[in-house]
Design a protein around this motif. Structure first.
Motif, PDB file in Angstrom:
ATOM      1  N   ILE A 174       0.736  -1.285  -0.084  1.00 29.69           N
ATOM      2  CA  ILE A 174      -0.286  -0.358  -0.680  1.00 29.69           C
ATOM      3  C   ILE A 174       1.103   1.438  -0.319  1.00 29.69           C
ATOM      4  O   ILE A 174       1.988   1.842   0.974  1.00 29.69           O
ATOM      5  CB  ILE A 174      -0.820   0.560   1.404  1.00 29.69           C
ATOM      6  N   LYS A 207     -10.076  -4.116  -0.992  1.00 28.43           N
ATOM      7  CA  LYS A 207     -10.246  -2.964  -0.613  1.00 28.43           C
ATOM      8  C   LYS A 207      -9.242  -2.103   0.301  1.00 28.43           C
ATOM      9  O   LYS A 207      -9.100  -3.038   1.139  1.00 28.43           O
ATOM     10  CB  LYS A 207     -12.002  -2.344  -0.201  1.00 28.43           C
ATOM     11  N   ASP A 242     -10.434   6.006   0.607  1.00 27.65           N
ATOM     12  CA  ASP A 242     -10.524   4.033   0.597  1.00 27.65           C
ATOM     13  C   ASP A 242      -9.944   3.944  -1.348  1.00 27.65           C
ATOM     14  O   ASP A 242     -10.114   4.176  -2.077  1.00 27.65           O
ATOM     15  CB  ASP A 242     -12.277   3.802   0.213  1.00 27.65           C
ATOM     16  N   SER A 243      -9.235   2.449  -1.592  1.00 27.85           N
ATOM     17  CA  SER A 243      -8.609   2.354  -2.843  1.00 27.85           C
ATOM     18  C   SER A 243      -9.493   1.160  -2.928  1.00 27.85           C
ATOM     19  O   SER A 243      -9.421  -0.033  -2.094  1.00 27.85           O
ATOM     20  CB  SER A 243      -6.932   2.385  -2.236  1.00 27.85           C
ATOM     21  N   LEU A 268      -1.413  -0.799  -4.161  1.00 31.06           N
ATOM     22  CA  LEU A 268      -2.730  -0.242  -3.941  1.00 31.06           C
ATOM     23  C   LEU A 268      -2.228   1.046  -3.636  1.00 31.06           C
ATOM     24  O   LEU A 268      -1.372   0.845  -2.235  1.00 31.06           O
ATOM     25  CB  LEU A 268      -3.468  -1.061  -2.897  1.00 31.06           C
ATOM     26  N   LYS A 269      -2.076   2.409  -4.604  1.00 31.97           N
ATOM     27  CA  LYS A 269      -1.667   3.426  -4.257  1.00 31.97           C
ATOM     28  C   LYS A 269      -3.217   4.510  -3.361  1.00 31.97           C
ATOM     29  O   LYS A 269      -4.692   3.854  -4.325  1.00 31.97           O
ATOM     30  CB  LYS A 269      -1.960   4.336  -5.704  1.00 31.97           C
ATOM     31  N   MET A 270      -2.842   5.249  -2.425  1.00 34.78           N
ATOM     32  CA  MET A 270      -4.144   5.681  -1.827  1.00 34.78           C
ATOM     33  C   MET A 270      -3.968   7.292  -1.961  1.00 34.78           C
ATOM     34  O   MET A 270      -2.281   7.431  -0.876  1.00 34.78           O
ATOM     35  CB  MET A 270      -4.172   5.659  -0.494  1.00 34.78           C
ATOM     36  N   ARG A 271      -4.776   8.071  -2.232  1.00 34.47           N
ATOM     37  CA  ARG A 271      -4.421   9.303  -1.798  1.00 34.47           C
ATOM     38  C   ARG A 271      -5.524  10.164  -0.116  1.00 34.47           C
ATOM     39  O   ARG A 271      -6.544   9.573   0.260  1.00 34.47           O
ATOM     40  CB  ARG A 271      -5.340  10.092  -3.206  1.00 34.47           C
TER      41      ARG A 271
END
Length: 108
Positions: free
Chosen positions: A33, A75, A83-84, A101-104
């Motif tokens: 992540i 998820k 949420d990604s 997974l990339k999260m912003r």
């Protein structure tokens, strides 16, 4: 003539074999992540569409093992982050699928 001890030993050996090979024919999803800049995000909850849940480590890594063959979606959820989602992951027995997974940051 088969003795009671032989039957017990055979049953015990079968039980141990079942324990050792449990999950051997299952697949797994592993990955990391990250923030948009590529920094590892720790303590992110990662869940499959089938309900299996884990948390990413200090290095952003996670592993979801013991998955049956089929299609999955992931998820990722963390406080302060949007949420990604990652749909369309095909899991095959005995195979490890690797993803990122990339999260912003969440919009306020």
């Amino acid at each position: 003539m088969i003795s009671h001890v032989q039957i017990c030993c055979t049953a015990f050996a079968a039980f141990i074999f079942a324990l050792l090979t449990q999950g051997a024919d299952k697949g797994q999803i592993v990955g990391t992540i990250e923030s948009p800049s590529g920094t590892a995000l720790s303590r992110v909850w990662v869940m499959t569409s089938s309900g299996k849940v884990t948390q990413s480590g200090a290095d952003g890594a996670f592993a979801l093992a013991g998955l049956s063959e089929g299609g999955y979606a992931l998820k990722a959820v963390a406080p302060g982050m949007a949420d990604s989602f990652l749909p369309g992951i095909a899991v095959t027995s005995g195979v490890t699928v690797t993803c990122r997974l990339k999260m912003r940051p969440a919009e306020e």
